[in-house]
Design a protein around this motif. Sequence first.
Motif, PDB file in Angstrom:
ATOM      1  N   GLU A 171     -86.322 -33.698 -57.838  1.00  0.00           N
ATOM      2  CA  GLU A 171     -84.931 -33.859 -57.404  1.00  0.00           C
ATOM      3  C   GLU A 171     -83.991 -33.099 -58.338  1.00  0.00           C
ATOM      4  O   GLU A 171     -83.056 -32.421 -57.886  1.00  0.00           O
ATOM      5  CB  GLU A 171     -84.576 -35.344 -57.387  1.00  0.00           C
ATOM      6  CG  GLU A 171     -83.147 -35.663 -56.983  1.00  0.00           C
ATOM      7  CD  GLU A 171     -82.878 -37.157 -57.066  1.00  0.00           C
ATOM      8  OE1 GLU A 171     -82.649 -37.769 -56.012  1.00  0.00           O
ATOM      9  OE2 GLU A 171     -82.893 -37.712 -58.192  1.00  0.00           O
ATOM     10  N   ALA A 172     -84.230 -33.209 -59.650  1.00  0.00           N
ATOM     11  CA  ALA A 172     -83.386 -32.516 -60.623  1.00  0.00           C
ATOM     12  C   ALA A 172     -83.521 -31.006 -60.469  1.00  0.00           C
ATOM     13  O   ALA A 172     -82.526 -30.273 -60.552  1.00  0.00           O
ATOM     14  CB  ALA A 172     -83.768 -32.946 -62.039  1.00  0.00           C
ATOM     15  N   ALA A 184     -71.076 -32.561 -55.310  1.00  0.00           N
ATOM     16  CA  ALA A 184     -70.947 -33.563 -54.250  1.00  0.00           C
ATOM     17  C   ALA A 184     -71.828 -33.232 -53.057  1.00  0.00           C
ATOM     18  O   ALA A 184     -72.436 -34.123 -52.449  1.00  0.00           O
ATOM     19  CB  ALA A 184     -69.486 -33.675 -53.822  1.00  0.00           C
ATOM     20  N   ALA A 185     -71.935 -31.952 -52.732  1.00  0.00           N
ATOM     21  CA  ALA A 185     -72.720 -31.535 -51.568  1.00  0.00           C
ATOM     22  C   ALA A 185     -74.216 -31.673 -51.793  1.00  0.00           C
ATOM     23  O   ALA A 185     -74.987 -31.714 -50.822  1.00  0.00           O
ATOM     24  CB  ALA A 185     -72.383 -30.092 -51.206  1.00  0.00           C
ATOM     25  N   ASP A 222     -75.632 -36.428 -62.101  1.00  0.00           N
ATOM     26  CA  ASP A 222     -76.572 -35.787 -61.179  1.00  0.00           C
ATOM     27  C   ASP A 222     -77.202 -36.873 -60.289  1.00  0.00           C
ATOM     28  O   ASP A 222     -76.951 -38.066 -60.481  1.00  0.00           O
ATOM     29  CB  ASP A 222     -77.600 -34.940 -61.940  1.00  0.00           C
ATOM     30  CG  ASP A 222     -78.613 -35.740 -62.747  1.00  0.00           C
ATOM     31  OD1 ASP A 222     -78.781 -36.949 -62.492  1.00  0.00           O
ATOM     32  OD2 ASP A 222     -79.269 -35.146 -63.623  1.00  0.00           O
ATOM     33  N   PRO A 223     -77.989 -36.510 -59.286  1.00  0.00           N
ATOM     34  CA  PRO A 223     -78.525 -37.515 -58.360  1.00  0.00           C
ATOM     35  C   PRO A 223     -79.363 -38.598 -59.042  1.00  0.00           C
ATOM     36  O   PRO A 223     -79.482 -39.712 -58.526  1.00  0.00           O
ATOM     37  CB  PRO A 223     -79.372 -36.693 -57.389  1.00  0.00           C
ATOM     38  CG  PRO A 223     -78.752 -35.339 -57.403  1.00  0.00           C
ATOM     39  CD  PRO A 223     -78.322 -35.146 -58.830  1.00  0.00           C
ATOM     40  N   GLY A 224     -79.951 -38.283 -60.201  1.00  0.00           N
ATOM     41  CA  GLY A 224     -80.740 -39.266 -60.932  1.00  0.00           C
ATOM     42  C   GLY A 224     -79.919 -40.154 -61.839  1.00  0.00           C
ATOM     43  O   GLY A 224     -80.450 -41.085 -62.448  1.00  0.00           O
ATOM     44  N   GLY A 270     -75.741 -34.190 -53.637  1.00  0.00           N
ATOM     45  CA  GLY A 270     -76.178 -35.538 -53.981  1.00  0.00           C
ATOM     46  C   GLY A 270     -75.717 -36.055 -55.314  1.00  0.00           C
ATOM     47  O   GLY A 270     -76.107 -37.158 -55.716  1.00  0.00           O
ATOM     48  N   GLY A 271     -74.885 -35.293 -56.043  1.00  0.00           N
ATOM     49  CA  GLY A 271     -74.339 -35.765 -57.303  1.00  0.00           C
ATOM     50  C   GLY A 271     -73.042 -36.517 -57.086  1.00  0.00           C
ATOM     51  O   GLY A 271     -72.581 -36.708 -55.956  1.00  0.00           O
ATOM     52  N   LYS A 272     -72.436 -36.963 -58.175  1.00  0.00           N
ATOM     53  CA  LYS A 272     -71.188 -37.731 -58.108  1.00  0.00           C
ATOM     54  C   LYS A 272     -70.169 -37.132 -59.058  1.00  0.00           C
ATOM     55  O   LYS A 272     -70.483 -36.795 -60.202  1.00  0.00           O
ATOM     56  CB  LYS A 272     -71.456 -39.186 -58.488  1.00  0.00           C
ATOM     57  CG  LYS A 272     -70.225 -40.083 -58.429  1.00  0.00           C
ATOM     58  CD  LYS A 272     -70.579 -41.518 -58.798  1.00  0.00           C
ATOM     59  CE  LYS A 272     -69.358 -42.433 -58.743  1.00  0.00           C
ATOM     60  NZ  LYS A 272     -69.703 -43.831 -59.123  1.00  0.00           N
ATOM     61  N   VAL A 273     -68.942 -36.978 -58.566  1.00  0.00           N
ATOM     62  CA  VAL A 273     -67.850 -36.497 -59.406  1.00  0.00           C
ATOM     63  C   VAL A 273     -67.243 -37.703 -60.131  1.00  0.00           C
ATOM     64  O   VAL A 273     -66.624 -38.564 -59.507  1.00  0.00           O
ATOM     65  CB  VAL A 273     -66.781 -35.771 -58.581  1.00  0.00           C
ATOM     66  CG1 VAL A 273     -65.642 -35.303 -59.481  1.00  0.00           C
ATOM     67  CG2 VAL A 273     -67.391 -34.577 -57.840  1.00  0.00           C
ATOM     68  N   LEU A 274     -67.450 -37.766 -61.455  1.00  0.00           N
ATOM     69  CA  LEU A 274     -66.891 -38.859 -62.255  1.00  0.00           C
ATOM     70  C   LEU A 274     -65.440 -38.588 -62.623  1.00  0.00           C
ATOM     71  O   LEU A 274     -64.588 -39.469 -62.543  1.00  0.00           O
ATOM     72  CB  LEU A 274     -67.700 -39.052 -63.533  1.00  0.00           C
ATOM     73  CG  LEU A 274     -69.096 -39.644 -63.420  1.00  0.00           C
ATOM     74  CD1 LEU A 274     -69.715 -39.738 -64.810  1.00  0.00           C
ATOM     75  CD2 LEU A 274     -69.067 -41.010 -62.762  1.00  0.00           C
TER      76      LEU A 274
END
Length: 249
Positions: free
Chosen positions: A144-145, A82-83, A106-108, A85-89
């Motif tokens: 980014e990755a 989360a910190a 991930d951010p992408g 730029g990713g998302k917790v699904l």
Amino acid sequence: MSASTPGFPTWVDLGTADLRDAQRFYTALFGWDVHYDGSYTTFLLNGRPVAGAGPLYDEGQPTAWSTYIATADADDVAARVAANGGKVLVAPFDVADQGRMAAFLDPGGAPFSVWQAYSMSGAALFDVPGALTWNELNTRDLAEARAFYGSVFGWAFRDSEMGGLPYLVAKLNETAICGLQPMPADLWPADVSPHWMVYFAVHDCDRTAAHAAALGGLVVYPPTSLPIGRYAVLEDPQGGMFAVLASNR
């Protein structure tokens, strides 16, 4: 390093629209045996766990293979995802006494999961025919990755190239563990989302590709030679995409 070493791709499983047919296809293709507990399938090679499969839970969810990365603390990884730029699904939760898992983007937009081992440490075999041998991120934004996975898992990277394009080899303690490659717009259709590809080792790439087609699968990318061996990208009858590699090393 072992399968449960933090940062190491430790497990793969298939979410499928037809679990029974997936069992038929993959046992015939790779010589796997099936342990089914009524909800989750564990595929075994010589009696040892190498991959898993389960049903789809959301309407419209595509059949797909998932990559799990080992961690000592799934909750800490969720915070770092989360910190950065990713998302917790799916927030971290316990899977009985076997382990603790979570799922992310991930951010992408590429989905991946983590596994914090309790009684189940992950795959018991790697790099032998019928077992996982490589995991590879296909991403629209390589820089980014690189920043994201380096921050979340502490991976270092070796710059390389594949087919004239940049290729990143992720490393832990100087051991190559997975790859990251770009998805140029002229080579990848816009409707193909960033994703982690799983590679299974095989004795003979061409024979495995032909066998997959005979079992009702699809050869997405035909057998092709690389410096490390011969590979192909295949699809199971439900649309689950995966790769096979006959290594020459």
